[in-house]
Motif scaffolding. Sequence first.
Motif, mmCIF file in Angstrom:
data_model
loop_
_atom_site.group_PDB
_atom_site.id
_atom_site.type_symbol
_atom_site.label_atom_id
_atom_site.label_comp_id
_atom_site.label_asym_id
_atom_site.label_seq_id
_atom_site.Cartn_x
_atom_site.Cartn_y
_atom_site.Cartn_z
ATOM 1 N N GLN A 57 -39.250 -50.398 13.372
ATOM 2 C CA GLN A 57 -40.553 -49.834 13.720
ATOM 3 C C GLN A 57 -41.457 -50.902 14.307
ATOM 4 O O GLN A 57 -41.655 -51.972 13.726
ATOM 5 N N THR A 59 -45.457 -51.187 15.762
ATOM 6 C CA THR A 59 -46.714 -50.451 15.795
ATOM 7 C C THR A 59 -47.876 -51.411 15.945
ATOM 8 O O THR A 59 -47.775 -52.601 15.626
ATOM 9 N N PHE A 88 -38.620 -46.829 16.431
ATOM 10 C CA PHE A 88 -39.804 -45.970 16.411
ATOM 11 C C PHE A 88 -41.022 -46.823 16.790
ATOM 12 O O PHE A 88 -41.269 -47.862 16.171
ATOM 13 N N THR A 90 -45.109 -46.513 17.031
ATOM 14 C CA THR A 90 -46.092 -45.574 16.504
ATOM 15 C C THR A 90 -47.532 -45.876 16.935
ATOM 16 O O THR A 90 -48.475 -45.642 16.183
ATOM 17 N N SER A 121 -41.372 -42.793 20.837
ATOM 18 C CA SER A 121 -42.737 -43.313 20.780
ATOM 19 C C SER A 121 -43.786 -42.207 20.782
ATOM 20 O O SER A 121 -43.591 -41.150 21.391
ATOM 21 N N ARG A 147 -43.983 -37.147 21.480
ATOM 22 C CA ARG A 147 -45.252 -36.513 21.113
ATOM 23 C C ARG A 147 -45.146 -35.004 21.280
ATOM 24 O O ARG A 147 -44.739 -34.496 22.298
ATOM 25 N N GLY A 164 -42.681 -35.893 16.759
ATOM 26 C CA GLY A 164 -43.840 -36.750 16.982
ATOM 27 C C GLY A 164 -45.144 -35.982 16.974
ATOM 28 O O GLY A 164 -45.233 -34.882 17.529
ATOM 29 N N LEU A 191 -43.002 -39.181 13.379
ATOM 30 C CA LEU A 191 -43.741 -40.342 13.848
ATOM 31 C C LEU A 191 -45.190 -39.919 14.036
ATOM 32 O O LEU A 191 -45.473 -38.988 14.796
ATOM 33 N N SER A 192 -46.099 -40.565 13.339
ATOM 34 C CA SER A 192 -47.518 -40.229 13.446
ATOM 35 C C SER A 192 -48.334 -41.501 13.245
ATOM 36 O O SER A 192 -48.219 -42.149 12.206
ATOM 37 N N HIS A 193 -49.133 -41.859 14.227
ATOM 38 C CA HIS A 193 -49.844 -43.141 14.187
ATOM 39 C C HIS A 193 -50.679 -43.302 12.929
ATOM 40 O O HIS A 193 -50.605 -44.327 12.242
ATOM 41 N N THR A 209 -42.469 -39.657 6.837
ATOM 42 C CA THR A 209 -43.425 -39.885 7.921
ATOM 43 C C THR A 209 -43.557 -41.389 8.127
ATOM 44 O O THR A 209 -43.732 -42.142 7.156
ATOM 45 N N SER A 211 -45.700 -44.364 9.982
ATOM 46 C CA SER A 211 -47.037 -44.570 10.550
ATOM 47 C C SER A 211 -47.383 -46.048 10.670
ATOM 48 O O SER A 211 -46.651 -46.919 10.204
#
Length: 282
Positions: A57, A59, A88, A90, A121, A147, A164, A191-193, A209, A211
């Motif tokens: 990941q 981010t 991933f 994020t 992404s 997304r 996403g 995937l969720s920011h 999830t 993040s």
Amino acid sequence: MSLISRRAALRLGACSLAAALAGSWTVLIEPSIVLINRYQIPLVNLPPAFHGFTIAQLTDLHLGVLVSAAFISKVVERTNALRPDAIFCTGDYVHAKNTTEEIDQVWPLLMRLRARHGVFSVLGNHDHWADTERSLYWLERSGQNIRHQCKTLERGKERLVLGGAGDLWEDRLLIDQAFAASEENDCRLLLSHNPDSVDTAFKTPLALTVSGHTHGGQVRLPFYGPPVLPVQNKRYASGLIATEKSKLFISRGIGWAIYPVRCNCFPEIALLELVRQPDARA
């Protein structure tokens, strides 16, 4: 100068030196030391074929002030060297607001990422603050866009479903819509920011999830933790957390946001290993 004056001057000098060293560490040194941290993520409904599946990941890169393109390029190289099954990303790839310059710099670097099962992404709030249209353009052009949609990874006859969300602050989440094509018994990863997303009104069952957004707080005080977190749920700092709707993993990320320091909270490339967890109800 009297003996007392000399002692006072020495104390003042020592304190000034200590403050300077501490400031240098938190601004210049710790933020530049990117750790590779490995986490084991137990999931009850993980298909057997995906036991041991690895996800790197990335981010909160925040390319911009104090985070150069050369620095991000090295992060990308180190991520690829891990040879993960999937990557991933994020969100919050850029730092500045109302400009496309950093967006156009960071995405060609992100497009160098490679993983066996693909790179996936979503966007974060800073990507929208910089320029929504340009960020969405690169997200689609990269071939990494997940997304508001889901994609299926297959190993033999078994599968893992990735979905996403849009950013919680600057977009629509649409979690249920993203997983509309999934099936009842699927193992779903989101995937969720923003980790606060798991506390919103959606019905789709999620195994995990993934993040970012919090940066781990950037400063972690002994016996207290991070004094500042940009989330409503102050439990959501970093690491693996159990929530009512989903297991939640939050990475400390790479860059900085509110203040340009890190203290006791090194940047990280998170390497997640999915493992099967026995069902306690069985």
